[in-house]
Write a protein that holds these residues in place. Structure first.
Motif, PDB file in Angstrom:
ATOM      1  N   ILE A 172       3.012   3.960  -5.591  1.00  0.00           N
ATOM      2  CA  ILE A 172       4.247   3.695  -4.578  1.00  0.00           C
ATOM      3  C   ILE A 172       5.440   2.950  -5.680  1.00  0.00           C
ATOM      4  CG2 ILE A 172       5.220   2.286  -2.959  1.00  0.00           C
ATOM      5  CD1 ILE A 172       2.395   2.249  -1.649  1.00  0.00           C
ATOM      6  N   ALA A 173       6.284   3.685  -6.103  1.00  0.00           N
ATOM      7  CA  ALA A 173       7.247   3.305  -7.075  1.00  0.00           C
ATOM      8  C   ALA A 173       8.336   2.231  -6.455  1.00  0.00           C
ATOM      9  CB  ALA A 173       8.111   4.534  -7.429  1.00  0.00           C
ATOM     10  N   ALA A 174       8.320   1.991  -5.307  1.00  0.00           N
ATOM     11  CA  ALA A 174       9.110   1.162  -4.645  1.00  0.00           C
ATOM     12  C   ALA A 174       8.353  -0.178  -4.066  1.00  0.00           C
ATOM     13  CB  ALA A 174       9.914   1.804  -3.537  1.00  0.00           C
ATOM     14  N   PRO A 175       8.056  -1.099  -5.237  1.00  0.00           N
ATOM     15  CA  PRO A 175       7.104  -2.331  -4.873  1.00  0.00           C
ATOM     16  C   PRO A 175       7.356  -2.829  -3.716  1.00  0.00           C
ATOM     17  CG  PRO A 175       8.111  -2.221  -7.103  1.00  0.00           C
ATOM     18  CD  PRO A 175       8.803  -1.163  -6.458  1.00  0.00           C
ATOM     19  N   ARG A 176       8.515  -2.955  -2.882  1.00  0.00           N
ATOM     20  CA  ARG A 176       8.961  -3.467  -1.896  1.00  0.00           C
ATOM     21  C   ARG A 176       8.423  -2.643  -0.301  1.00  0.00           C
ATOM     22  NH1 ARG A 176      14.442  -3.727  -3.535  1.00  0.00           N
ATOM     23  NH2 ARG A 176      14.090  -4.754  -5.376  1.00  0.00           N
ATOM     24  N   ASP A 177       7.859  -1.462  -0.675  1.00  0.00           N
ATOM     25  CA  ASP A 177       7.483  -0.702   0.539  1.00  0.00           C
ATOM     26  C   ASP A 177       6.327  -0.974   0.772  1.00  0.00           C
ATOM     27  OD1 ASP A 177       7.253   1.269   2.264  1.00  0.00           O
ATOM     28  OD2 ASP A 177       7.772   2.881   1.135  1.00  0.00           O
ATOM     29  N   TRP A 178       6.021  -2.203   1.412  1.00  0.00           N
ATOM     30  CA  TRP A 178       5.034  -2.693   1.872  1.00  0.00           C
ATOM     31  C   TRP A 178       4.371  -1.862   2.939  1.00  0.00           C
ATOM     32  CZ3 TRP A 178       0.660  -4.750   1.015  1.00  0.00           C
ATOM     33  CH2 TRP A 178      -0.144  -5.158   1.895  1.00  0.00           C
ATOM     34  N   HIS A 179       5.036  -1.286   3.885  1.00  0.00           N
ATOM     35  CA  HIS A 179       4.689  -0.399   5.162  1.00  0.00           C
ATOM     36  C   HIS A 179       3.742   0.857   4.339  1.00  0.00           C
ATOM     37  CE1 HIS A 179       4.405   1.721   8.815  1.00  0.00           C
ATOM     38  NE2 HIS A 179       4.776   2.979   7.960  1.00  0.00           N
ATOM     39  N   ARG A 180       4.151   1.330   3.307  1.00  0.00           N
ATOM     40  CA  ARG A 180       3.295   2.534   2.604  1.00  0.00           C
ATOM     41  C   ARG A 180       2.201   1.964   2.023  1.00  0.00           C
ATOM     42  NH1 ARG A 180       6.395   5.549  -1.526  1.00  0.00           N
ATOM     43  NH2 ARG A 180       4.335   6.810  -1.643  1.00  0.00           N
ATOM     44  N   ALA A 181       2.310   0.667   1.297  1.00  0.00           N
ATOM     45  CA  ALA A 181       0.952   0.212   0.726  1.00  0.00           C
ATOM     46  C   ALA A 181      -0.004  -0.405   1.881  1.00  0.00           C
ATOM     47  CB  ALA A 181       1.389  -1.134  -0.087  1.00  0.00           C
ATOM     48  N   ALA A 182       0.308  -0.673   2.615  1.00  0.00           N
ATOM     49  CA  ALA A 182      -0.465  -1.061   4.268  1.00  0.00           C
ATOM     50  C   ALA A 182      -1.174   0.126   4.472  1.00  0.00           C
ATOM     51  CB  ALA A 182       0.361  -1.870   5.113  1.00  0.00           C
ATOM     52  N   ALA A 183      -0.380   1.171   4.561  1.00  0.00           N
ATOM     53  CA  ALA A 183      -0.849   2.485   5.135  1.00  0.00           C
ATOM     54  C   ALA A 183      -2.051   2.947   4.160  1.00  0.00           C
ATOM     55  CB  ALA A 183       0.048   3.733   5.343  1.00  0.00           C
ATOM     56  N   GLY A 243       8.402  -8.144  -4.143  1.00  0.00           N
ATOM     57  CA  GLY A 243       7.672  -6.977  -3.798  1.00  0.00           C
ATOM     58  C   GLY A 243       6.474  -6.726  -2.697  1.00  0.00           C
ATOM     59  N   CYS A 244       5.560  -6.355  -3.162  1.00  0.00           N
ATOM     60  CA  CYS A 244       4.316  -6.088  -1.998  1.00  0.00           C
ATOM     61  C   CYS A 244       3.382  -7.304  -2.091  1.00  0.00           C
ATOM     62  CB  CYS A 244       3.598  -4.926  -2.364  1.00  0.00           C
ATOM     63  SG  CYS A 244       4.379  -3.491  -1.663  1.00  0.00           S
ATOM     64  N   ILE A 245       3.688  -8.189  -3.110  1.00  0.00           N
ATOM     65  CA  ILE A 245       2.691  -9.171  -3.287  1.00  0.00           C
ATOM     66  C   ILE A 245       2.411 -10.228  -2.084  1.00  0.00           C
ATOM     67  CG2 ILE A 245       2.212 -11.299  -4.591  1.00  0.00           C
ATOM     68  CD1 ILE A 245       3.007  -9.465  -7.208  1.00  0.00           C
TER      69      ILE A 245
END
Length: 151
Positions: A132-143, A36-38
């Motif tokens: 963010i329902a797609a935990p692998r979407d680091w790009h959105r999390a970083a934004a 995921g985003c971890i």
């Protein structure tokens, strides 16, 4: 550009991941999970104690973990609404205690885990939730973290 979010006003809740470091000795939760985003959270914020204190990981086995909670490798998935409800009942009191001054929550969790985060959803009048329902979407999390000024 929005105003930065003070560290004590933000909270990040990431879902646990299937991929974990193989270990028989307890290590901090933020260091255990490899999916995921971890990894992105760890790389971006993990070296700063102030930010580590604002990261929680929701685990199907352990409930709500602090970034530095010691855990060992395990295998348990959240796969149905009944388990999500049991997790919600376990997590809700602890999460309620931690939301005091929080105004912004970044939830990097799949839908069943969001159900377990009911205290956040119940406070949407006072908390801005970024889900963010797609935990692998680091790009959105970083934004989102960029808009918060968390670097």
């Amino acid at each position: 550009m929005t105003a930065p979010v003070p560290v004590e006003r933000g909270l990040i809740i990431a879902g646990c991941s299937r991929r974990k470091k193989p270990t028989e000795k307890p290590i901090p939760a933020l260091d255990l999970y490899e999916g995921g985003c971890i990894p992105g959270l760890r790389d971006r914020l993990g070296d700063d104690t102030r930010f580590r204190q604002r990261i929680r990981i929701i685990s199907a086995l352990y409930g709500l973990l602090h970034a530095d909670s010691p855990v060992v490798h395990y295998d348990r998935r959240l796969t149905n609404l009944a388990d999500a409800d049991a997790l919600r009942q376990h997590v809700a009191p602890h999460l309620n205690d931690q939301l005091g001054a929080v105004t912004h929550v970044l939830a990097l969790v799949e839908p069943l885990y969001l159900f377990a985060l009911e205290p956040v959803v119940n406070r949407l009048d006072a908390i801005r939730l970024y889900w963010i329902a797609a935990p692998r979407d680091w790009h959105r999390a970083a934004a989102v973290l960029d808009t918060w000024g968390w670097t």
